[in-house]
Design an enzyme around this catalytic site. Structure first.
Site, PDB file in Angstrom:
ATOM      1  CB  THR A 169      41.261   9.710   0.623  1.00 40.50           C
ATOM      2  OG1 THR A 169      40.376   8.716   0.705  1.00 40.50           O
ATOM      3  CG2 THR A 169      42.175   8.959   1.115  1.00 40.50           C
ATOM      4  CB  THR A 170      43.133  13.734  -2.120  1.00 46.02           C
ATOM      5  OG1 THR A 170      43.230  11.660  -2.920  1.00 46.02           O
ATOM      6  CG2 THR A 170      44.269  14.269  -2.142  1.00 46.02           C
ATOM      7  CE  LYS A 207      39.276   7.632  -5.910  1.00 44.49           C
ATOM      8  NZ  LYS A 207      39.742   8.793  -5.157  1.00 44.49           N
ATOM      9  CB  ILE A 235      37.675  10.133  -8.836  1.00 43.52           C
ATOM     10  CG1 ILE A 235      36.902   9.828  -9.539  1.00 43.52           C
ATOM     11  CG2 ILE A 235      38.499  10.935  -7.992  1.00 43.52           C
ATOM     12  CD1 ILE A 235      35.595   9.753  -8.736  1.00 43.52           C
ATOM     13  CE1 TYR A 282      40.155  -0.496  13.689  1.00 43.56           C
ATOM     14  CE2 TYR A 282      38.147  -0.175  14.675  1.00 43.56           C
ATOM     15  CZ  TYR A 282      39.773  -0.594  14.458  1.00 43.56           C
ATOM     16  OH  TYR A 282      40.110  -1.412  15.556  1.00 43.56           O
ATOM     17  NE  ARG A 315      44.537   6.234   1.299  1.00 44.62           N
ATOM     18  CZ  ARG A 315      45.206   7.315   1.911  1.00 44.62           C
ATOM     19  NH1 ARG A 315      44.806   7.077   3.063  1.00 44.62           N
ATOM     20  NH2 ARG A 315      45.566   7.415   1.776  1.00 44.62           N
ATOM     21  CE1 TYR A 327      38.387   5.454  -3.819  1.00 44.25           C
ATOM     22  CE2 TYR A 327      37.996   6.782  -1.992  1.00 44.25           C
ATOM     23  CZ  TYR A 327      38.719   6.606  -2.758  1.00 44.25           C
ATOM     24  OH  TYR A 327      40.048   6.498  -2.647  1.00 44.25           O
TER      25      TYR A 327
END
Length: 320
Positions: free
Chosen positions: A71-72, A188, A230, A134, A165, A160
């Site tokens: 994501t980052t 994560k 992370i 989504y 999000r 994850y």
């Protein structure tokens, strides 16, 4: 002895799995993707030279692993060509000195399998697979999704979970089912709920590595039985994050708390706007990258910039 839940299509060797699990601890950076500013409103391009420099810096500062195209790293915004280039550069630069984990999660199972296969072919040590966003799958849908990816992956997977999000929560009971698969080696957990650590330890008959995805609670996460984080904060303060995690892992909780206090404002203020907006701006202020980000994200709002600079100063991070 292999369990009944091995992955028959592309089994992961026991030596690879155990070696990776041993390396999945401490401070693992969710690395940003440096970009070059665009001209005339066009999209920025990836700055591969800067990405290589960031990797070398992290290795020197004691970062324990690198997640590329998470994501980052703006994985959802870049082209697939740039996505693959970034993974390739990080893999070659790191050269097996620490684990390189590629973010391969996508909204569909087939796309996730495809990205995981391509990342593995480029030499990634593992894949970080976010819950499909989504579409809001059920727990059974999540189980079948990760099972399908595991059955077709030649590298170990890290689950994850980031409900803030994705709009879905990978519950501990589902994680316990997935942990039985030999090449699902870690999770994560980015809910920020430290009580999840105890619950995961209790329900997972097959132990997996537990990694925090929330910098603000990472120390408590490790103290509760987790193995590392992370981290977004590690992008700008890699040595301190590594030190804090190691102290926590060693049971030196008082010393870990002292180091974590220096980082506390960064944990908070690097999320004043959507990640990775603040952390990319902070790295630009440090002279590590250009102030460039992929639309629809924009540069950090001026009203938040003084707070980020103050947080960097508290952590003894030098800016230009």
């Amino acid at each position: 002895m292999a369990s009944n839940n091995s992955s028959p299509n592309n089994p992961v060797s026991d030596s690879l799995k155990e070696s990776l699990k041993a390396g999945l601890c401490g401070s693992i950076v969710a690395i940003v993707t440096p970009m070059q500013p665009s001209n005339q409103g066009s999209m920025p391009s990836i700055d591969l030279a800067r990405l290589k420099q960031l990797c070398q810096w992290h290795l020197a500062e004691g970062t324990n692993g690198i997640v590329v195209m998470g994501t980052t790293g703006e994985s959802a915004s870049v082209s697939e060509v740039d996505y693959l280039k970034a993974i390739e550069v990080v893999v070659k630069t790191v050269a097996k000195r620490v684990p390189v984990i590629a973010g391969t999660g996508a909204i569909s199972t087939t796309k996730t399998m495809d990205l995981t296969t391509k990342a593995a072919a480029l030499g990634a040590d593992a894949a970080l697979v976010v819950t499909p966003y989504y579409c809001k799958p059920s727990q059974e849908g999540l189980y079948l999704h990760f099972k399908a990816v595991a059955d077709n992956s030649s590298v170990p997977l890290i689950l994850y979970n980031v409900p803030g999000r994705t709009a879905c929560d990978l519950l501990p009971t589902t994680v316990a089912r997935l942990a039985e698969y030999e090449n699902i080696v870690a999770i994560k957990e980015a809910t920020g709920d430290v009580s999840r650590v105890k619950e995961l330890i209790e329900v997972c008959k097959t132990p997996i590595q537990l990694l925090s995805g929330d910098d603000a609670t990472a120390r408590e996460f490790i103290q509760a039985g987790g193995h590392g984080v992370i981290s977004v904060t590690a992008n700008v303060a890699p040595a301190l994050m590594s030190q804090m995690c190691q102290l926590a892992l060693d049971g030196q909780q008082k010393q870990a708390a002292i180091v974590d206090q220096k980082l506390s404002d960064l944990h908070r203020d690097l999320f004043l706007e959507a990640n990775p907006i603040p952390v990319k701006w902070a790295l630009a202020a440090m002279g590590k990258v250009e102030d460039a980000i992929m639309m629809p994200l924009t540069s950090l709002n001026k009203e938040f910039q003084p707070a980020v600079l103050k947080a960097l100063e508290k952590a003894n991070v030098k800016t230009q």
